[in-house]
Scaffold this active site. Structure first.
Site, PDB file in Angstrom:
ATOM      1  N   LYS A 105      -0.833  15.116   2.299  1.00 44.30           N
ATOM      2  CA  LYS A 105      -1.983  15.545   1.497  1.00 44.30           C
ATOM      3  C   LYS A 105      -3.271  15.615   2.330  1.00 44.30           C
ATOM      4  CE  LYS A 105      -2.839  12.506  -1.614  1.00 44.30           C
ATOM      5  NZ  LYS A 105      -4.126  11.818  -1.743  1.00 44.30           N
ATOM      6  N   ARG A 126      -7.025   8.762  -9.878  1.00 47.78           N
ATOM      7  CA  ARG A 126      -5.704   8.191  -9.652  1.00 47.78           C
ATOM      8  C   ARG A 126      -5.013   7.835 -10.967  1.00 47.78           C
ATOM      9  NH1 ARG A 126      -4.609   6.665  -4.306  1.00 47.78           N
ATOM     10  NH2 ARG A 126      -6.502   6.229  -3.164  1.00 47.78           N
ATOM     11  N   ARG A 157       6.030   0.925  -3.246  1.00 45.49           N
ATOM     12  CA  ARG A 157       4.763   1.662  -3.270  1.00 45.49           C
ATOM     13  C   ARG A 157       4.915   2.968  -4.039  1.00 45.49           C
ATOM     14  NH1 ARG A 157       3.359   2.542   2.674  1.00 45.49           N
ATOM     15  NH2 ARG A 157       1.820   4.073   2.035  1.00 45.49           N
ATOM     16  N   ARG A 214       8.150   5.090  11.181  1.00 43.13           N
ATOM     17  CA  ARG A 214       7.056   4.614  12.040  1.00 43.13           C
ATOM     18  C   ARG A 214       7.487   3.399  12.852  1.00 43.13           C
ATOM     19  NH1 ARG A 214       1.216   4.870  10.261  1.00 43.13           N
ATOM     20  NH2 ARG A 214       1.364   2.613  10.297  1.00 43.13           N
ATOM     21  N   ARG A 224       6.869  -2.334  11.130  1.00 41.35           N
ATOM     22  CA  ARG A 224       5.977  -3.254  10.403  1.00 41.35           C
ATOM     23  C   ARG A 224       6.485  -3.434   8.968  1.00 41.35           C
ATOM     24  NH1 ARG A 224       0.020  -1.625  10.282  1.00 41.35           N
ATOM     25  NH2 ARG A 224       1.071  -0.552   8.614  1.00 41.35           N
TER      26      ARG A 224
END
Ligand SMILES: [Zn+2]
Length: 224
Positions: free
Chosen positions: A16, A91, A174, A130, A163
């Site tokens: 985004k 949101r 999430r 990642r 991580r």
């Protein structure tokens, strides 16, 4: 040319931010990520900016009405005469309703809510790839930006780890939170007939092309 008042919606990992920056360049519109717009209001020392600062200094969330006020202040400037791109706000449904009300008062309205849609599995693949170096936090990605030697930082030779935030189960949590909060918002814009879904599982260039085509169609419809 008519105004282009846009809200960008999309899950983490949807690209985004990249699309927002491209839109900003293509259409010469101000691109406001929530954090930036708050910091700007605080820096400019507007009345609402000062109110927002009090909450931020206490480590509290800035309430919706203050946030909507800050956005309305910016929308009323010449900077946004031809439109704006909002990212990160609204949101939630109450925030969306507050924004609608404020835009009404200003005699403006949203042109479209662009939803960059990406299936959860693809988001997990993107986000869980990642790898971060333990020494200095250099970031790589197993698919998009792999290190020369697996598990080793190109820059300082230290070990690369996943991580906690980048672990698949954490990412899925999430995403679940994102869906819970965003679904009512998506339904709201859909009901108002301004939701435009963009297939975000494609390459960034393809996604940009889709967005441009969507906005071109919107403008043509408006002129009819
Ligand atoms: Zn490193």
């Amino acid at each position: 040319m008519s105004e282009l008042n846009l809200v960008l919606l999309g899950p983490p990992g949807s690209g985004k931010g990249t699309q927002g920056e491209r839109l900003q360049e293509d259409f010469r519109l101000p691109y406001w990520a929530t954090g930036d717009i708050l910091r700007a209001a605080v820096r400019d020392g507007t009345e609402l900016g000062q109110q927002a600062k009090e909450y931020m200094d206490r480590g509290d969330l800035v309430p919706d009405d203050v946030m909507v006020g800050v956005i309305a202040e910016r929308i009323s400037t010449t900077e946004a005469a031809d439109g704006f791109i909002l990212d990160g706000f609204p949101r939630t449904l109450p925030q969306a309703e507050a924004l609608d009300g404020e835009l009404d008062r200003l005699g403006r309205g949203l042109t479209a809510a662009l939803l960059i849609d990406v299936p959860d599995d693809e988001l997990v693949r993107r986000l869980s790839g990642r790898r971060t170096c333990v020494k200095a936090g250099h970031v790589f990605h197993v698919d998009f930006d792999p290190p020369k030697h697996e598990g080793i930082c190109d820059i300082d030779g230290s070990r690369l780890i996943v991580r906690d935030d980048d672990k698949p189960e954490v990412i899925r949590n999430r995403l679940e939170t994102y869906h819970e909060k965003t679904e009512p918002l998506i339904a709201h814009y859909d009901e108002r007939g301004i939701l435009r879904r963009i297939d975000g599982a494609r390459t960034p260039d393809e996604v940009s092309d889709r967005i441009r085509a969507t906005l071109a169609t919107l403008r043509m419809e408006e002129e009819l």
